[in-house]
Design an enzyme around this catalytic site. Structure first.
Site, PDB file in Angstrom:
ATOM      1  N   SER A 202     -15.152  -9.637   1.984  1.00  0.00           N
ATOM      2  CA  SER A 202     -13.899 -10.370   2.166  1.00  0.00           C
ATOM      3  C   SER A 202     -13.116  -9.747   3.312  1.00  0.00           C
ATOM      4  O   SER A 202     -13.091  -8.521   3.464  1.00  0.00           O
ATOM      5  CB  SER A 202     -13.093 -10.308   0.868  1.00  0.00           C
ATOM      6  OG  SER A 202     -11.854 -10.946   1.021  1.00  0.00           O
ATOM      7  N   ALA A 203     -12.470 -10.603   4.116  1.00  0.00           N
ATOM      8  CA  ALA A 203     -11.798 -10.101   5.324  1.00  0.00           C
ATOM      9  C   ALA A 203     -10.488  -9.378   5.042  1.00  0.00           C
ATOM     10  O   ALA A 203     -10.161  -8.398   5.710  1.00  0.00           O
ATOM     11  CB  ALA A 203     -11.547 -11.258   6.297  1.00  0.00           C
ATOM     12  N   CYS A 328      -4.729  -8.776  -9.052  1.00  0.00           N
ATOM     13  CA  CYS A 328      -4.889 -10.058  -9.727  1.00  0.00           C
ATOM     14  C   CYS A 328      -4.576  -9.975 -11.196  1.00  0.00           C
ATOM     15  O   CYS A 328      -4.304 -10.967 -11.832  1.00  0.00           O
ATOM     16  CB  CYS A 328      -6.284 -10.620  -9.523  1.00  0.00           C
ATOM     17  SG  CYS A 328      -7.421  -9.500  -8.804  1.00  0.00           S
TER      18      CYS A 328
HETATM   19  C1  LIG Z   1     -14.138  -5.891  -5.861  1.00  0.00           C
HETATM   20  C2  LIG Z   1     -13.521  -7.186  -5.507  1.00  0.00           C
HETATM   21  N1  LIG Z   1     -14.263  -8.298  -5.546  1.00  0.00           N
HETATM   22  C3  LIG Z   1     -13.738  -9.506  -5.223  1.00  0.00           C
HETATM   23  C4  LIG Z   1     -12.435  -9.647  -4.840  1.00  0.00           C
HETATM   24  C5  LIG Z   1     -11.917 -10.992  -4.509  1.00  0.00           C
HETATM   25  O1  LIG Z   1     -11.860 -11.229  -3.131  1.00  0.00           O
HETATM   26  P1  LIG Z   1     -10.839 -12.295  -2.515  1.00  0.00           P
HETATM   27  O2  LIG Z   1      -9.491 -11.729  -2.710  1.00  0.00           O
HETATM   28  O3  LIG Z   1     -11.217 -12.377  -1.071  1.00  0.00           O
HETATM   29  O4  LIG Z   1     -11.044 -13.562  -3.226  1.00  0.00           O
HETATM   30  C6  LIG Z   1     -11.626  -8.496  -4.793  1.00  0.00           C
HETATM   31  C7  LIG Z   1     -10.203  -8.545  -4.405  1.00  0.00           C
HETATM   32  O5  LIG Z   1      -9.361  -9.145  -4.980  1.00  0.00           O
HETATM   33  C8  LIG Z   1     -12.181  -7.246  -5.137  1.00  0.00           C
HETATM   34  O6  LIG Z   1     -11.445  -6.136  -5.126  1.00  0.00           O
END
Ligand SMILES: Cc1ncc(COP(=O)(O)O)c(C=O)c1O
Ligand SMILES: Cc1ncc(COP(=O)(O)O)c(C=O)c1O
Lengths: 386, 365
Positions: A202-203, A328
């Site tokens: 993810s960017a 989250c």
């Molecule tokens: C380990 C991990 N996987 C997935 C994500 C989700 O990525 P994104 O925020 O780009 O949806 C996050 C961050 O929230 C993360 O820390």
């Protein structure tokens, strides 16, 4: 404000901004359009794809851009198990761990409701999955399987032995997905990329833009699309490409790999300074995952006897932004599932604060925290009811 | 958008001022998006684009059809975008009965035929507002009134229509509506799905699960700058829509009249009145569209049809469905006018097209 929540998200760097801006303005074309305006954008997208592929040491056409890490995780799991179903008419099996990000855990729950067997490997007190135990779990079933593991934990920074596992799983012919969202740009992923089948990135965790991520798919891996319609990304991921975001992702990956190791060493020193300082000055603190390999810029620490929320509120009043658990889940007051899985007592888990450092933090800021935090904790402990 | 990349870069789920400021911005945008289509902010779910919004609407509903022996019935139209049609194909494989309504020579479905196709187990009608290739609007008010006394939900792909023509989801009776920011001068990679808070409640199964954002319907860190861009674009569209529509209409008429006067073998695709103001699809009979594009490409950015299908060989499904032969479809170009288009540009384009067409047809004969 001092921002110490880089595992939640990061600001974009100036060079990323500079790279992106033209794609909002004069280079606004749709990369799928055949005219010059579109082709210019398609070229930039291809350049970015090459930057991301180079950082992982993989072929360019294995990188599929998505709207973020969450989509990449969902796609990897649902896509592979859907493909299993279509091919074998059996539901298949997913092996993962109890300390995954919710993008994997929630998806695993849904798959389980749809008939997929899901096995959750436990972790030890350091947050690490036992390689041998996991391989035994895998060996126990003849079903077609997918193993999905988080490389670096978003709460503690603890690194799983994914390279070792990858080699073992490859030997058995079991598909392996790694969520490398937190480790990209912080740890060299090139060797790992050689032994995994799917990898999510993810960017916005590496000073790139939100809303852009990618799924690496090793050639030959059978995976159904998550979204349908339109022929973009080799027919695997439809939707007009987020050109500006993708270009920003490329620039961010480039910048991170360019000065990555140097800046990680610097951030590691700052993190250790913070950790040592807090241990000395506050007392009765528990560092989570402190005895094992973890991300150099992450510190998960419990100030025993005070609620994390109270610490965060106090920090906020003096201009410091940190987190409890992951962003989250910060809406929900429950203690972290990651810490509980590591055997941390609920009382201690609910006092865990995560400091995650990044580009932009410096020694003066760390010293400022070391000045502010001890009296704050002392005051909270005095007021505390437990 | 820019400050939300740099200074106010927080994650809206974070419980500190960086997060709060980001959240405030996304909520302000939610209101702007809602107000463009007459919805309330709580009915807006942000997505990565209209492709995802369409997938979420169609696939999310199917998951709720729980009877394994009857997956229900869905009605759509033959001119929908692939982001609807391809999803319908996968739903069909999963046992959903799909009716694809044909269209007339102008690209409109027949309202009576829609009424006749409704069944007691029809759970969804997916019919777009405006077609992306020929600009034709479906008879939206009629569709709404037919569906008003049927339990089927109406999903409307408004990626091309939102911000260009007035759309009031409540007045029309639309239950689910897809929007894409980059079609209304916002950023790519951002969209929204309107989900009506009607009774009984619409419950969508998420495509993307994880952090629980967007009330669990669509997880993933919110693309704050993209959302802010979408909100601002909606606000601007709402205030400028009428004037801009009239301006584009005049430009379009100017283009068409110049071309028809000078090129006799020309056919305008799509509905003469019920259409987007700035979109015109023209069949240059006897001229190869690719040839034409090649000759024009130095000065004009045009396309043969939908951008997402540009990589695909084969004639457009939309043009075929309004009765064009493969040859006619291959002679068709789409002119998509917009905010940056000027009278002078239109005159230049018209002249260039006439010149090239005349030369090419002279060569051909
Ligand atoms: C380990 C991990 N996987 C997935 C994500 C989700 O990525 P994104 O925020 O780009 O949806 C996050 C961050 O929230 C993360 O820390
Ligand atoms: C009618 C229609 N629906 C859906 C889409 C897909 O939108 P997006 O590019 O935001 O995925 C488009 C544009 O490509 C469109 O024209």
């Amino acid at each position: 404000m001092i921002y110490l929540d880089h595992n939640a998200t990061t600001p974009i760097r100036p060079e990323v901004r500079t790279a992106m801006l033209p794609f909002f303005d004069e280079s606004f074309g749709n990369p799928s359009s055949p005219h010059t305006v579109g082709r210019r954008v398609a070229d930039a997208v291809d350049g970015s794809r090459a930057q991301v592929a180079d950082a992982l040491g993989v072929a360019t056409d294995t990188i599929h851009f998505t709207s973020g890490g969450t989509e990449a995780d969902n796609w990897a799991l649902k896509g592979v198990l859907d493909a299993h179903w279509l091919k074998h008419r059996s539901h298949g099996r997913l092996v993962t761990s109890s300390t995954e990000h919710h993008a994997v855990l929630d998806t695993a729950n849904t798959l389980a409701r749809h008939g997929v067997t899901v096995a959750y490997q436990p972790v030890d007190e350091n947050g690490i999955v036992d390689v041998q135990a996991l391989m035994e779990t895998v060996a126990a079933s003849p079903a077609p399987q997918l193993v999905s593991l988080l490389h670096a934990n978003n709460e503690t920074g603890v690194l799983q032995p994914v390279a070792q596992l990858g080699a073992a799983l490859r030997e058995r012919g079991v598909l392996f997905h790694v969520d490398a969202v937190q480790s990209l740009g912080k740890v060299d992923l090139q060797e790992l990329a050689q032994v995994v089948d799917l990898m999510s990135i993810s960017a916005h965790k590496i000073n790139g833009p939100k809303g852009t991520g990618a799924l690496y798919i090793r050639p030959g891996v059978e995976i159904e699309p998550l979204l349908h319609g339109g022929g973009q990304e080799q027919g695997r991921r439809p939707g007009t490409l987020h050109a500006a975001g993708i270009v920003g992702f490329g620039a961010a990956v480039e910048a991170a790999t360019h000065d990555g190791l140097a800046s990680m060493a610097r951030l590691g020193e700052l993190r250790d300074r913070l950790q040592d300082g807090l241990s000395d000055l506050v007392g009765d603190v528990v560092v989570h995952g402190g005895n094992v390999d973890r991300l150099a810029q992450t510190l998960s620490v419990s100030f025993v006897g005070v609620e994390a929320e109270a610490v965060l509120l106090g920090l906020d009043q003096v201009g410091i932004a940190a987190a409890s658990g992951s962003a989250c889940t910060s809406d929900s007051p429950e203690p972290s599932h990651v810490l509980l899985a590591m055997g941390v007592e609920p009382r201690v888990a609910s006092s865990a604060v995560r400091f995650s450092l990044g580009w932009g933090n410096d020694e003066a800021q760390i010293d400022q925290i070391l000045e502010m935090l001890p009296p704050l904790i002392a005051r909270l402990r005095e007021m505390s009811v437990f | 958008m820019i400050p939300f990349y740099t200074t106010d870069f927080g994650n809206p789920s974070s419980a500190h001022p960086f997060g709060w400021r980001a959240k405030q911005a996304t909520e302000a945008s939610r209101s702007e998006v809602a107000s463009l289509i007459g919805a309330s902010p709580r009915e807006i779910v942000f997505t990565s684009g209209a492709t995802e919004a369409n997938n979420l609407a169609l696939r999310g509903l199917l998951e709720r059809v729980s009877d394994p022996h009857n997956r229900g019935h869905l009605i759509t139209g033959v001119t929908e975008h692939p982001a609807v049609l391809d999803v319908c194909d996968t739903l069909e494989l999963q046992g959903v009965d799909v009716t694809r309504l044909p269209v007339d020579a102008h690209g409109q479905i027949d309202a009576g035929q829609l009424r006749d196709s409704l069944r007691p187990d029809t759970f969804l009608v997916s019919l777009m507002a405006a077609n992306n290739e020929i600009g034709t609007l479906h008879p939206l008010a009629e569709i709404g009134s037919i569906l008003s006394d049927h339990p089927a939900l109406w999903h409307c792909d408004a990626a091309q229509a939102a911000g260009k023509i007035p759309i009031d989801v409540k007045a029309l009776g639309i239950d689910l509506l897809s929007i894409s920011a980059h079609k209304l001068y916002g950023p790519k990679g951002q969209g929204a799905l309107y989900v009506s808070r009607r009774r009984p409640a619409i419950r969508l199964a998420p495509l993307q699960e994880g952090g629980g954002q967007e009330r669990g319907i669509r997880s993933g860190t919110l693309n704050v700058p993209g959302i802010v861009g979408l909100g601002t674009a909606c606000e601007l569209a709402a205030s400028e829509m009428q004037g801009e529509a009239e301006r584009l209409q005049r430009l379009r008429d100017r283009l068409v009249s110049h071309l028809t006067t000078n090129l006799p073998q020309l056919r305008i695709n799509g509905h003469p009145e019920q259409r987007l103001p700035g979109c015109v699809s023209i069949c240059f009979d006897g001229v190869d569209g690719r040839d034409l594009l090649l000759q024009l490409q130095q000065d004009v950015a045009l396309s043969a049809g939908a951008a997402c299908a540009s990589g695909h060989a084969g004639p457009s499904h939309v043009l075929a469905s309004v009765g064009l032969s493969d040859e006619q479809a291959a002679s068709t170009l789409r002119f998509g006018l917009g905010r940056g288009t000027t009278t002078q540009q239109i005159d230049t384009v018209a002249e260039r097209v006439v010149e090239v067409c005349t030369r090419v047809s002279a060569l051909a004969s």
